[in-house]
Design a protein around this motif. Structure first.
Motif, PDB file in Angstrom:
ATOM      1  N   LYS A 254      39.878  66.146  39.257  1.00  0.00           N
ATOM      2  CA  LYS A 254      38.072  66.020  39.575  1.00  0.00           C
ATOM      3  C   LYS A 254      37.694  67.706  40.675  1.00  0.00           C
ATOM      4  O   LYS A 254      36.704  68.318  40.711  1.00  0.00           O
ATOM      5  CB  LYS A 254      38.034  64.987  40.109  1.00  0.00           C
ATOM      6  CG  LYS A 254      36.554  64.729  40.329  1.00  0.00           C
ATOM      7  CD  LYS A 254      36.041  63.678  41.229  1.00  0.00           C
ATOM      8  CE  LYS A 254      34.536  63.551  41.912  1.00  0.00           C
ATOM      9  NZ  LYS A 254      33.936  64.144  42.279  1.00  0.00           N
ATOM     10  N   ASP A 258      35.146  70.338  39.972  1.00  0.00           N
ATOM     11  CA  ASP A 258      33.698  70.419  41.709  1.00  0.00           C
ATOM     12  C   ASP A 258      34.223  71.605  41.499  1.00  0.00           C
ATOM     13  O   ASP A 258      32.876  72.594  42.647  1.00  0.00           O
ATOM     14  CB  ASP A 258      34.164  69.645  41.856  1.00  0.00           C
ATOM     15  CG  ASP A 258      34.000  67.736  41.739  1.00  0.00           C
ATOM     16  OD1 ASP A 258      33.491  68.081  41.064  1.00  0.00           O
ATOM     17  OD2 ASP A 258      34.321  67.377  42.546  1.00  0.00           O
ATOM     18  N   ASN A 259      35.097  72.335  42.378  1.00  0.00           N
ATOM     19  CA  ASN A 259      35.158  73.412  42.999  1.00  0.00           C
ATOM     20  C   ASN A 259      35.001  75.112  41.737  1.00  0.00           C
ATOM     21  O   ASN A 259      34.465  75.924  42.428  1.00  0.00           O
ATOM     22  CB  ASN A 259      36.675  73.313  43.863  1.00  0.00           C
ATOM     23  CG  ASN A 259      36.064  72.249  44.785  1.00  0.00           C
ATOM     24  OD1 ASN A 259      35.447  72.442  46.260  1.00  0.00           O
ATOM     25  ND2 ASN A 259      36.646  71.768  45.342  1.00  0.00           N
TER      26      ASN A 259
END
Length: 278
Positions: A254, A258-259
């Motif tokens: 995750k 996300d990044n």
């Protein structure tokens, strides 16, 4: 009248006693690294989009997410974390002096660094690459960096690796931060910025830079990101346990999405603890 004076003096003594007690408690608890104190101090980068960046709303990036997860497993909540900027040239000194409890700051595990500090991990396998202007068609391979103005930050091994192994005629330009290198790339003061592809992808993905830069895609080295701790610290094994848990429960995947998702970064799978790719 006399009674009122005595009461005021007693109140003053009581206030001083309470203040001294509070101060003593803070000194005892502050900076503990086993979860029973009031804070933990963690070193990160402040200027690396997608990895470690200080923003008006706080701190964000993959390293920040990893460090926050680890801190939680060590027994600290987010508001008990004190973030401290860890520039590349300062990381070993900060750990040796005890300025931070651990560092998660795109910190590649190398033999020379292992002589000075210990590492948990690795928790990400990146590769050295270059970032060039989108309209630059001259740099198509590492050899094309010969005679080019090549930028990296003071304390990083990236630019020296290129000069030593791939482009001996590269003109090294060392700047204090990656942001400074990026500004030089924009203005034409330098021809290429070299560091890990994860860092470069973070910069290229920023909205104000979309379409202005491109990755070379060279994959010149393996960069095994580890979490640095003071030599001999018992935190190493605890952090390794936390990293394994982060992969097992899906939090690692995750954090990557996300990044790095906005930059279409092709990351390697989560590395196994102790598996350092040469």
């Amino acid at each position: 009248m006399k009674l009122r004076k005595v009461s005021a003096a007693s109140a003053a003594v009581l206030a001083l006693a309470l203040t001294a007690t509070a101060c003593g408690g803070d000194d005892k608890d502050s900076g503990s690294s086993d979860g029973d104190g009031k804070k933990i101090t963690i070193g990160i980068k402040f200027d690396q989009p997608g990895l470690g960046q200080k923003t008006p709303d706080g701190y964000e990036g993959f390293d920040v997410d990893v460090a926050t997860y680890v801190a939680k497993k060590l027994g600290y909540t987010e508001d008990q974390i004190e973030w401290k900027e860890s520039k590349s040239a300062d990381r070993e000194t900060m750990l040796q002096r005890g300025d931070v409890d651990f560092i998660a700051a795109t910190y590649s595990i190398t033999p020379s660094r292992q002589e000075k500090v210990d590492f948990a991990g690795p928790y990400l396998l990146a590769h050295q690459d270059v970032l060039v202007r989108a309209d630059d068609d001259k740099i198509k391979s590492p050899e094309d960096l010969n005679n080019a103005k090549l930028c990296s930050v003071t304390g990083s091994t990236s630019a020296q690796n290129v000069k030593d192994k791939l482009a001996p005629k590269a003109n090294l330009q060392k700047y204090p931060t990656y942001s400074a290198c990026l500004n030089g790339l924009q203005t034409g003061a330098i021809d290429a910025l070299t560091t890990d592809d994860s860092i470069l992808a973070g910069y290229a993905a920023q909205s104000q830079f979309k379409g202005k830069f491109k990755l070379g895609g060279f994959k010149m080295t393996n960069e095994n990101y580890g979490i640095g701790v003071k030599k001999g610290s018992d935190l190493k094994n605890k952090i390794n346990d936390a990293l394994e848990a982060m992969v097992a429960d899906g939090a690692w995947d995750k954090a990557v999405k996300d990044n790095f998702g906005p930059a279409n970064y092709k990351n390697e799978p989560a590395p196994k603890i102790g598996d350092i790719k040469s």
